[in-house]
Every structure is written in C-alpha cells, then in structure tokens.
Scaffold this active site. Structure first.
Site, PDB file in Angstrom:
ATOM      1  N   PRO A 173      31.587  37.833  36.645  1.00  0.00           N
ATOM      2  CA  PRO A 173      30.307  37.834  37.366  1.00  0.00           C
ATOM      3  C   PRO A 173      30.527  38.210  38.833  1.00  0.00           C
ATOM      4  O   PRO A 173      31.431  37.675  39.477  1.00  0.00           O
ATOM      5  CB  PRO A 173      29.841  36.375  37.239  1.00  0.00           C
ATOM      6  CG  PRO A 173      31.084  35.578  36.974  1.00  0.00           C
ATOM      7  CD  PRO A 173      32.016  36.479  36.242  1.00  0.00           C
ATOM      8  N   GLN A 188      24.704  35.058  34.040  1.00  0.00           N
ATOM      9  CA  GLN A 188      25.232  33.891  34.757  1.00  0.00           C
ATOM     10  C   GLN A 188      24.097  33.183  35.504  1.00  0.00           C
ATOM     11  O   GLN A 188      23.438  33.771  36.364  1.00  0.00           O
ATOM     12  CB  GLN A 188      26.328  34.288  35.760  1.00  0.00           C
ATOM     13  CG  GLN A 188      27.036  33.029  36.288  1.00  0.00           C
ATOM     14  CD  GLN A 188      28.042  33.289  37.392  1.00  0.00           C
ATOM     15  OE1 GLN A 188      27.738  34.001  38.357  1.00  0.00           O
ATOM     16  NE2 GLN A 188      29.214  32.703  37.278  1.00  0.00           N
ATOM     17  N   GLY A 221      29.256  26.875  37.156  1.00  0.00           N
ATOM     18  CA  GLY A 221      29.726  25.569  37.618  1.00  0.00           C
ATOM     19  C   GLY A 221      30.942  25.704  38.503  1.00  0.00           C
ATOM     20  O   GLY A 221      31.800  24.816  38.525  1.00  0.00           O
ATOM     21  N   ASN A 261      32.940  27.685  42.253  1.00  0.00           N
ATOM     22  CA  ASN A 261      32.869  28.340  43.568  1.00  0.00           C
ATOM     23  C   ASN A 261      32.023  27.636  44.630  1.00  0.00           C
ATOM     24  O   ASN A 261      31.526  28.275  45.557  1.00  0.00           O
ATOM     25  CB  ASN A 261      32.383  29.793  43.420  1.00  0.00           C
ATOM     26  CG  ASN A 261      33.344  30.632  42.585  1.00  0.00           C
ATOM     27  OD1 ASN A 261      34.445  30.166  42.262  1.00  0.00           O
ATOM     28  ND2 ASN A 261      32.971  31.847  42.260  1.00  0.00           N
ATOM     29  N   TYR A 298      29.070  26.011  44.410  1.00  0.00           N
ATOM     30  CA  TYR A 298      27.610  26.001  44.331  1.00  0.00           C
ATOM     31  C   TYR A 298      27.116  24.666  43.763  1.00  0.00           C
ATOM     32  O   TYR A 298      27.887  23.724  43.619  1.00  0.00           O
ATOM     33  CB  TYR A 298      27.133  27.235  43.564  1.00  0.00           C
ATOM     34  CG  TYR A 298      27.526  28.502  44.296  1.00  0.00           C
ATOM     35  CD1 TYR A 298      26.978  28.788  45.548  1.00  0.00           C
ATOM     36  CD2 TYR A 298      28.493  29.357  43.795  1.00  0.00           C
ATOM     37  CE1 TYR A 298      27.367  29.915  46.259  1.00  0.00           C
ATOM     38  CE2 TYR A 298      28.890  30.492  44.502  1.00  0.00           C
ATOM     39  CZ  TYR A 298      28.317  30.766  45.738  1.00  0.00           C
ATOM     40  OH  TYR A 298      28.702  31.859  46.456  1.00  0.00           O
ATOM     41  N   ARG A 353      44.032  29.137  44.038  1.00  0.00           N
ATOM     42  CA  ARG A 353      44.312  30.232  44.977  1.00  0.00           C
ATOM     43  C   ARG A 353      45.698  30.810  44.736  1.00  0.00           C
ATOM     44  O   ARG A 353      46.614  30.089  44.355  1.00  0.00           O
ATOM     45  CB  ARG A 353      44.283  29.709  46.419  1.00  0.00           C
ATOM     46  CG  ARG A 353      42.909  29.696  47.004  1.00  0.00           C
ATOM     47  CD  ARG A 353      42.970  29.225  48.435  1.00  0.00           C
ATOM     48  NE  ARG A 353      41.653  28.894  48.939  1.00  0.00           N
ATOM     49  CZ  ARG A 353      40.801  29.775  49.455  1.00  0.00           C
ATOM     50  NH1 ARG A 353      41.130  31.048  49.555  1.00  0.00           N
ATOM     51  NH2 ARG A 353      39.616  29.381  49.889  1.00  0.00           N
ATOM     52  N   ARG A 370      37.186  42.275  41.132  1.00  0.00           N
ATOM     53  CA  ARG A 370      37.253  43.403  42.057  1.00  0.00           C
ATOM     54  C   ARG A 370      37.764  44.684  41.401  1.00  0.00           C
ATOM     55  O   ARG A 370      37.284  45.771  41.715  1.00  0.00           O
ATOM     56  CB  ARG A 370      38.111  43.015  43.262  1.00  0.00           C
ATOM     57  CG  ARG A 370      37.426  41.958  44.130  1.00  0.00           C
ATOM     58  CD  ARG A 370      38.394  41.214  45.006  1.00  0.00           C
ATOM     59  NE  ARG A 370      39.363  40.464  44.234  1.00  0.00           N
ATOM     60  CZ  ARG A 370      40.358  39.754  44.739  1.00  0.00           C
ATOM     61  NH1 ARG A 370      40.509  39.707  46.046  1.00  0.00           N
ATOM     62  NH2 ARG A 370      41.187  39.090  43.958  1.00  0.00           N
TER      63      ARG A 370
END
Ligand SMILES: Cc1cc2nc3c(=O)[nH]c(=O)nc-3n(C[C@H](O)[C@H](O)[C@H](O)COP(=O)(O)O)c2cc1C
Length: 378
Positions: free
Chosen positions: A31, A106, A179, A181, A183, A271, A323
C-alpha cells in the site's frame, strides 16, 4: 505447464488453511499513499497507475483509503465512505480485474496524524490520547488531538465496517485493515500513545481492544476470507512505540487466528540495521509467521535477492514491495529477467500531479507492457 526455472518469488501460491487465496506469483504491491485523489475522490488516472502494476494472478493493495471524514491527514487521499467514492473506485477495480489481478483496499484512519485543517469544521483530530505528536524538525506539525470518549469508539468501529462493505460494493476482493505505521489503530495498541484509563487502555488486552473490535466488525460484515491486516509492532513512526513489541505482535496474531480463513497477516520489518556499512533487513517477524495460521506477507526493505531468500526459507509466503514497485511498474517481469531497476524519486512521492512520479516510470520494454505474467504457470 509450470515454469521450472521460476525464481521463488515468481512461483504460484495457494493458501493452505481454510482460505481461498490463489496467486500466480508472490510479488505484492505494498500500500502506498499517492496524494492524487482530488477531494478524496479516486480519479480516472488511477486506472493507469494500478493497471500498470497489475499482472495475471498478482496481488495489489491500494494506497491507504479513508474510512470517514475524520480519517484524513494528507492532501488528496482517497476515501471509501461515500457512494461517490464507491462509484469512482468501480472502474479502477474493474480495470485491475481485467488484467487478472486481485485488488485489496487498505482501510485507514490517521487518528492524530492530522491537523485541524484536514478535519470537518476545523475540529481537533481524534485519537486514543490527547498527546500531540512531538514535532520532528521537518516542519510538519500535527495538531493536538482530542481523546475519544469511550462511548464514541463504537462509531469509529462502525466506520470501518461500513467502509469495508463499500469496498466490496466497489468490487474489491477484500480489505486490509491498516493497523500499522503510527495511525489510529496503533495509537490505541502501543503504550507510548495510549494513556487511557478505560477498557481501551492499560493492559495489552485493553490496548488491543479497539483493533480487535474493528477486525471482528469487518469480518462479520464481509467474511474472514476477505479481511487482511497490516501491523508494524516494531516500528516507532509518529511517536507510536511499544515497550514490548513481541508481546503485542503475538497477541494480535492470536486474535487473527480466531478467524478461520482470515485473508492474510501483513507485517512490516523492524527498521533496517546498518551492518558493515550496509543496510540490512532485521528479519524480526519469524515468531509471528510461525504463530499465524494463514497467509503471511513480509514488507520493508526487500529486493529481489532478499525476497527470493525469504520465500525459499519459508520465512514468509508473500513479499510486498513499496518503493521498488512504485518506480518499476513491471517489477515481477524485471525480477524474472533479473533486469536493472528504475530508481524511485522521493521528491514526487507525495505530490499531486496525475502523471509525474506516478504513471511515468518507464517499463523495460515499452512495446510489451501489456503483461500476461503468470499465464505460463497455470
Ligand atoms: C510513498 C509511500 C507511501 C506509503 N504509503 C503507505 C500507505 O498508504 N499505507 C501503508 O501501510 N504503508 C505505506 N507506505 C509504506 C510501504 O507500504 C512500505 O511498507 C515501505 O515503503 C517499506 O517497503 P519498501 O522498502 O518495499 O519500500 C508508504 C511508503 C511510501 C514510500
């Protein structure tokens, strides 16, 4: 005829336990917010963007799509809460289906990742908390949110339910509950951003209650085989951090396992770590993958080599690409040929042009972009 020489990423996939998901390959479009849906209405130019990336038997996930008028926090992002949105999505979904791909919507609520300017009547964004996101020096300042009252939460759950119903009416094959990142769902789930004292705060079970209620409502509405979720227990985006991400991820997977045939669990890696000067994926998702009964999608930093490796190792069933897929509309084909990749242009990620940085990334072979990828592996 199965293509014997196919690289692992390009082998077919069939959901094993109770589900219905069948794919010709494992390269999923992640997404990605594209701020080109003017006035929150999906636009005709999205037909080109998504069909460029659609292949026979492939899986595409839309950009995050708002569930209500309080869900917005970025310019010109699409919604799926009005009939106008549903009608606008229909030709886009239809075009993707004509190329033989599955298309998942999404569903998104940004919560406090917003400003009063994005909110109806200029009101404060809503959240689990009234704690504002600490400005990170980038110049972006999110407004101070308003903590939802306990009795308001069922309405937000219902917004997700209705948005899921709308997505199915628009023709989507299913929905992915956002669910991840930082938000709204994560604002409830993670202990850095949930300072509530009601039944939606405190213990892990309480913090996950809102997400669990959203999942249950959406499953009841459209069926577990059409509901996936995206989670990122290890990330720290938007001041959303959990002191025990393993317990959080594990608890959520247990909740998903209660829904037989649940479409998929899509998880974002921690990460990247820098090892010997090179960025490396940390592969932190294995415990969740092992615990989850259904289809697993891993995301975050993958390339061709790493994707093939994790499929071979059984670390995941599918890999989603953000990306690289944005900049390479024919990414599965390029992976097949081990062809060079276009570089993405970060400067145009969130701009509003209907073409630039959106549908103008070149195909490997401009005369052969009517891709029938996967037809060989029937
Ligand atoms: C331009 C852009 C927009 C994104 N928008 C979303 C989004 O709407 N929803 C979401 O869950 N993740 C979003 N992400 C995160 C990606 O889905 C993905 O997890 C991330 O880019 C890492 O994967 P990659 O290394 O393959 O790019 C976005 C990423 C980018 C670059």
């Amino acid at each position: 005829m199965v293509n014997q020489a196919a690289i692992p990423l390009l082998t077919p996939y069939k959901q094993q336990v109770g589900g219905k998901l069948e794919l010709n390959h494992r390269v999923v479009l992640a997404p990605m917010t594209r701020c080109r849906s003017y006035g929150n209405v999906p636009q005709p130019h999205a037909v080109l963007y998504y069909t460029q990336r659609a292949t026979s038997g492939g899986l595409l996930i839309t950009e995050a799509t708002g569930v209500s008028d309080t869900a917005q926090g970025y310019p010109e992002t699409p919604g799926v809460w009005t009939q106008e949105h549903v009608e606008a999505w229909k030709p886009i979904v239809d075009a993707v289906h004509r190329k033989g791909a599955l298309f998942i919507c999404q569903l998104w609520h940004v919560g406090r990742v917003s400003t009063n300017g994005f909110q109806p009547d200029g009101l404060a964004p809503i959240s689990s908390t009234d704690k504002q996101i600490t400005p990170d020096g980038s110049g972006m300042v999110y407004s101070k949110p308003r903590r939802l009252r306990t009795d308001e939460i069922p309405q937000i759950v219902d917004d997700f339910r209705l948005a899921a119903r709308n997505a199915i009416e628009a023709g989507f094959d299913g929905v992915e509950i956002h669910g991840a990142n930082g938000y709204l769902l994560e604002q409830f789930m993670k202990d850095s951003s949930n300072d509530r004292t009601d039944e939606y705060g405190g213990s892990l079970e309480n913090r996950c209650r809102f997400a669990v209620e959203v999942i249950e409502a959406v499953v009841r509405e459209i069926g577990s085989h059409r509901v996936g979720i995206r989670l990122s227990p290890f990330l720290d985006y938007m001041d959303c951090v959990d002191s025990n991400p393993k317990a959080l991820g594990s608890y959520m997977v247990q909740q998903l396992n209660k829904h037989e045939g649940f479409l998929y669990c899509h998880m974002v890696e921690p990460r990247m770590a820098i090892v010997d000067g090179r960025r490396q994926i940390q592969h932190g998702l294995l415990p969740f993958r092992k615990q989850f009964n259904g289809t697993f999608i891993a995301a975050g930093g993958y390339d061709r080599e790493e994707g093939n490796k994790v499929i071979t190792d059984g670390y995941t069933d599918l890999v989603s690409y953000g990306r690289l897929f944005l900049a390479n509309p024919d990414l599965p084909r390029r992976f097949e040929l081990d062809a060079p990749l276009n570089k993405y242009d970060r400067n145009t990620f969130y701009t509003q042009d209907p073409v630039v940085g959106y549908t103008d990334y070149p195909f490997l072979d401009e005369h052969n972009n009517d891709d029938d990828f996967g037809a060989r592996s029937a």
